[in-house]
Design an enzyme around this catalytic site. Structure first.
Site, PDB file in Angstrom:
ATOM      1  N   TRP A 139       5.330  -5.543   5.669  1.00  0.00           N
ATOM      2  CA  TRP A 139       6.563  -6.047   6.290  1.00  0.00           C
ATOM      3  C   TRP A 139       6.897  -5.379   7.614  1.00  0.00           C
ATOM      4  CZ3 TRP A 139       9.663  -1.839   6.863  1.00  0.00           C
ATOM      5  CH2 TRP A 139       9.473  -0.773   5.975  1.00  0.00           C
ATOM      6  N   PRO A 184       1.711 -13.088   3.131  1.00  0.00           N
ATOM      7  CA  PRO A 184       2.556 -12.133   3.847  1.00  0.00           C
ATOM      8  C   PRO A 184       3.418 -11.323   2.877  1.00  0.00           C
ATOM      9  CG  PRO A 184       3.565 -14.304   3.911  1.00  0.00           C
ATOM     10  CD  PRO A 184       2.284 -14.452   3.114  1.00  0.00           C
ATOM     11  N   ALA A 185       4.038 -10.264   3.396  1.00  0.00           N
ATOM     12  CA  ALA A 185       4.966  -9.465   2.593  1.00  0.00           C
ATOM     13  C   ALA A 185       6.211 -10.280   2.255  1.00  0.00           C
ATOM     14  CB  ALA A 185       5.365  -8.217   3.369  1.00  0.00           C
ATOM     15  N   GLU A 241      -6.553  -1.407   6.143  1.00  0.00           N
ATOM     16  CA  GLU A 241      -5.756  -0.672   7.145  1.00  0.00           C
ATOM     17  C   GLU A 241      -4.584  -0.058   6.398  1.00  0.00           C
ATOM     18  OE1 GLU A 241      -6.733  -0.350  10.221  1.00  0.00           O
ATOM     19  OE2 GLU A 241      -8.419  -1.738  10.055  1.00  0.00           O
ATOM     20  N   CYS A 268       2.869   2.562  10.821  1.00  0.00           N
ATOM     21  CA  CYS A 268       1.736   3.339  10.301  1.00  0.00           C
ATOM     22  C   CYS A 268       1.363   4.466  11.249  1.00  0.00           C
ATOM     23  CB  CYS A 268       0.538   2.422  10.096  1.00  0.00           C
ATOM     24  SG  CYS A 268       0.105   1.501  11.577  1.00  0.00           S
ATOM     25  N   GLU A 303       3.710  10.013   3.360  1.00  0.00           N
ATOM     26  CA  GLU A 303       4.289   9.199   4.434  1.00  0.00           C
ATOM     27  C   GLU A 303       5.779   8.939   4.162  1.00  0.00           C
ATOM     28  OE1 GLU A 303       2.753   5.177   4.538  1.00  0.00           O
ATOM     29  OE2 GLU A 303       2.398   5.314   6.695  1.00  0.00           O
TER      30      GLU A 303
HETATM   31  P1  NAD Z   1       2.394  -2.532   0.368  1.00  0.00           P
HETATM   32  O1  NAD Z   1       1.052  -2.001   0.080  1.00  0.00           O
HETATM   33  O2  NAD Z   1       3.478  -2.284  -0.603  1.00  0.00           O
HETATM   34  O3  NAD Z   1       2.337  -4.126   0.550  1.00  0.00           O
HETATM   35  C1  NAD Z   1       1.479  -4.749   1.489  1.00  0.00           C
HETATM   36  C2  NAD Z   1       1.145  -6.155   1.006  1.00  0.00           C
HETATM   37  O4  NAD Z   1       0.375  -6.066  -0.193  1.00  0.00           O
HETATM   38  C3  NAD Z   1       2.344  -7.016   0.666  1.00  0.00           C
HETATM   39  O5  NAD Z   1       2.097  -8.338   1.105  1.00  0.00           O
HETATM   40  C4  NAD Z   1       2.393  -6.933  -0.859  1.00  0.00           C
HETATM   41  O6  NAD Z   1       3.036  -8.051  -1.448  1.00  0.00           O
HETATM   42  C5  NAD Z   1       0.925  -6.897  -1.197  1.00  0.00           C
HETATM   43  N1  NAD Z   1       0.594  -6.276  -2.493  1.00  0.00           N
HETATM   44  C6  NAD Z   1       1.320  -5.372  -3.197  1.00  0.00           C
HETATM   45  N2  NAD Z   1       0.654  -5.003  -4.306  1.00  0.00           N
HETATM   46  C7  NAD Z   1      -0.524  -5.676  -4.293  1.00  0.00           C
HETATM   47  C8  NAD Z   1      -1.660  -5.697  -5.148  1.00  0.00           C
HETATM   48  N3  NAD Z   1      -1.727  -4.950  -6.250  1.00  0.00           N
HETATM   49  N4  NAD Z   1      -2.710  -6.488  -4.827  1.00  0.00           N
HETATM   50  C9  NAD Z   1      -2.699  -7.228  -3.696  1.00  0.00           C
HETATM   51  N5  NAD Z   1      -1.632  -7.259  -2.841  1.00  0.00           N
HETATM   52  C10 NAD Z   1      -0.573  -6.488  -3.132  1.00  0.00           C
HETATM   53  O7  NAD Z   1       2.782  -1.981   1.816  1.00  0.00           O
HETATM   54  P2  NAD Z   1       4.149  -2.148   2.598  1.00  0.00           P
HETATM   55  O8  NAD Z   1       5.192  -1.275   2.015  1.00  0.00           O
HETATM   56  O9  NAD Z   1       4.447  -3.601   2.764  1.00  0.00           O
HETATM   57  O10 NAD Z   1       3.715  -1.600   4.039  1.00  0.00           O
HETATM   58  C11 NAD Z   1       3.848  -0.288   4.471  1.00  0.00           C
HETATM   59  C12 NAD Z   1       2.500   0.417   4.489  1.00  0.00           C
HETATM   60  O11 NAD Z   1       1.576  -0.249   5.357  1.00  0.00           O
HETATM   61  C13 NAD Z   1       2.609   1.835   5.037  1.00  0.00           C
HETATM   62  O12 NAD Z   1       1.882   2.708   4.222  1.00  0.00           O
HETATM   63  C14 NAD Z   1       1.976   1.731   6.422  1.00  0.00           C
HETATM   64  O13 NAD Z   1       1.457   2.943   6.915  1.00  0.00           O
HETATM   65  C15 NAD Z   1       0.908   0.714   6.171  1.00  0.00           C
HETATM   66  N6  NAD Z   1       0.471   0.093   7.432  1.00  0.00           N
HETATM   67  C16 NAD Z   1      -0.773   0.404   7.904  1.00  0.00           C
HETATM   68  C17 NAD Z   1      -1.198  -0.127   9.131  1.00  0.00           C
HETATM   69  C18 NAD Z   1      -2.550   0.207   9.707  1.00  0.00           C
HETATM   70  O14 NAD Z   1      -2.920  -0.365  10.730  1.00  0.00           O
HETATM   71  N7  NAD Z   1      -3.300   1.099   9.106  1.00  0.00           N
HETATM   72  C19 NAD Z   1      -0.351  -0.982   9.843  1.00  0.00           C
HETATM   73  C20 NAD Z   1       0.895  -1.265   9.308  1.00  0.00           C
HETATM   74  C21 NAD Z   1       1.301  -0.720   8.099  1.00  0.00           C
END
Ligand code: NAD
Length: 493
Positions: free
Chosen positions: A159, A184-185, A256, A290, A389
């Site tokens: 998100w 998407p989220a 990522e 991130c 984090e």
């Molecule tokens: P999240 O892992 O909770 O969710 C990301 C996505 O995965 C969402 O669409 C969610 O619905 C889905 N999801 C959740 N559980 C799942 C599962 N078991 N199987 C498949 N899909 C699933 O992450 P978040 O809270 O939305 O995002 C924040 C994180 O993203 C932070 O840790 C941040 O550092 C990281 N991030 C990394 C980068 C990069 O380039 N490395 C860029 C942006 C964000």
């Protein structure tokens, strides 16, 4: 009125499967509530496992159309998608700010950023060469390695950047010749619908790009485990990435993941730019990045000057409603991140750190998600700030006395996305660049930096694989070697 919308009164958004805007098969929905106003922005189909399967089946049916589409046509579609985004930047940015909470000017910059990101990949597609070599162990043999699409690629995004992150996966996977299912989220799906509107208006053939909304635990896991999915591009938390890696089997993975980026300020650094970079990298997009400066290591010789200037700078920042022009920082996007920020601040204080700016919620706002930009000084290395984090508007300051100590602290938690150092000494900068274990090292820049053409990705707990520029095309394809005996052509009698 937007195409994925049912009515102007209550915005009821839809998923996009096989070129059609659809509800979930069981009619379930969920609401998206603005962290900025507390108002319901719209309802979304709560996709089910069956919806996820239907999207994969549509994508698999479209694989041949995606694979055989001439490169010129794929490039044309990419250009059209970028043009469609350009037409509505302001409208998309307002929705992005309301669903995410970031100030409007940041959302405008983010939507704008999606455009060159896609255009760059289109240019890379035009020049996407692959090796050819003469044989070594056999004469008259020529080897050609050709790029081949994976087939169907699932892209799952978080998100925090509702435009930039889908824009670096979804269109790129198609440009590489794949059909795509995008999830998407659930906090920020309005921006995803807008991207799909652009894809629809650009006349991408049905089934080549599909979008399913709904919970990660059902829609996400079904997509990840589906036997007909060939590749996964995932951006999100490290723990989710690990879960995906366990479920995905031998699908080609690009992960990522989270960062815990340190910004090292050496004793010869200039105070003013260091403070600017701390503020930028800690509080832009409310620290939901991130590559936020998650940890600030300040040399003990320069510590007091940096902290004083930082506190003066932070106290001038205005926290407010994201659509107000004078707002520097909006609310935290969601309650669990707010609670994590509060937990990390309380943990540091319990261990002897001092809150020198912020450290509490802003009263009198439309929701209780508004939190002051916060500076916590003298954070000890064992504090949560230094091991997990935070992903919120905090600048935790840790002291160090020499480069070895700073590098050891930087590498210790085994995250390695982006790391930064401020120093006037080129030798020190290059030594740090070699010893810091991360996908990107920023010298006299904040941790919070990126561009479209650099290979992007993390070491260790921060991920697997590289994206951006031609690396996205590589991530969503395989190399197939064709071995060609030229000496037998035409085949001898
Ligand atoms: P999240 O892992 O909770 O969710 C990301 C996505 O995965 C969402 O669409 C969610 O619905 C889905 N999801 C959740 N559980 C799942 C599962 N078991 N199987 C498949 N899909 C699933 O992450 P978040 O809270 O939305 O995002 C924040 C994180 O993203 C932070 O840790 C941040 O550092 C990281 N991030 C990394 C980068 C990069 O380039 N490395 C860029 C942006 C964000």
């Amino acid at each position: 009125m937007a195409k994925g919308t049912k009515s102007a009164a209550k915005r009821a958004f839809k998923m996009y499967i096989d070129g059609k805007w659809v509800d979930s098969e069981d009619g379930g929905t969920f609401d998206v509530v603005s962290p900025a106003s507390g108002q319901v922005l719209g309802s979304f189909p709560k996709g089910t496992a069956d919806d996820a399967k239907a999207a994969v089946e549509a994508a698999v049916r479209a694989q041949d159309a995606a694979r055989t589409m001439p490169i010129k046509e794929r490039a044309r579609l990419g250009v059209r998608i970028a043009e469609e985004i350009h037409r509505n930047i302001k409208e998309y940015a307002v929705d992005c700010s309301l669903e995410h909470g970031k100030p409007l000017r940041e959302s405008i910059a983010e939507v704008e950023d999606a455009i060159p990101n896609i255009q760059w990949q289109v240019e890379d597609l035009k020049r996407w060469d692959s090796p050819a070599q003469e044989g070594f162990s056999k004469e008259n043999v020529l080897y050609m390695s050709l790029h081949e699409p994976l087939g169907t690629v699932v892209t799952i995004t978080p998100w925090n950047f509702p435009w930039v992150l889908p824009a670096e996966f979804v269109v790129q996977a198609m440009l590489a010749g794949n059909s795509v299912v995008f999830k998407p989220a659930s906090n920020t799906p309005i921006s995803a619908v807008h991207l799909m509107e652009c894809i629809d208006k650009a006349r991408v053939p049905p089934g080549i790009i599909n979008m399913v909304t709904g919970p990660g635990g059902e829609v996400g896991t079904t997509l990840v485990e589906h036997p007909l999915v060939d590749g996964i591009g995932f951006t999100g938390e490290t723990t989710t990435g690990l879960d995906i890696a366990k479920r995905a089997g031998l699908k080609k993975l690009t992960l990522e993941l989270g960062g815990l980026g340190p910004l090292i300020i050496m004793d010869d650094a200039k105070v003013e730019p260091a403070v600017e970079d701390i503020a930028f990298g800690c509080f832009t997009t409310t620290g939901h990045c991130c590559v936020a400066n998650e940890r600030i290591f300040v040399h003990e010789e320069i510590h007091d000057k940096v902290v004083k200037a930082l506190v003066d700078r932070v106290k001038k920042m205005r926290v407010g409603f994201p659509l107000d022009a004078e707002t520097d920082m909006g609310p935290i996007n969601n309650r669990s991140t707010l609670l994590k920020v509060e937990r990390h601040v309380a943990d540091a204080v319990k261990r002897g750190a001092k809150v020198v700016a912020g450290g509490k919620r802003v009263p009198g706002m439309p929701t209780d998600l508004y939190y002051y930009p916060t500076v916590v000084d003298d954070v000890p290395p064992e504090a949560l700030f230094n091991t997990a984090e935070t992903f919120g508007p905090t600048a935790p300051i840790l002291r160090f006395s020499d480069l070895d100590e700073a590098i050891e602290m930087a590498n210790a938690p085994r995250y390695g996305l982006s790391m930064a150092i401020h120093t006037a000494n080129l030798r020190v900068a290059m030594e740090a660049a070699k010893r810091l274990k991360a996908g990107q090292i920023c010298i006299n820049e904040p941790v919070y930096s990126w561009d479209y053409f650099n290979p992007w990705g993390g070491f260790r707990n921060s991920g697997l694989g590289r994206i951006a520029g031609r690396w996205s095309l590589d991530a969503f394809s395989e190399l197939k070697t064709v071995m060609f005996n030229v000496g037998r052509s035409p085949w001898p009698d």
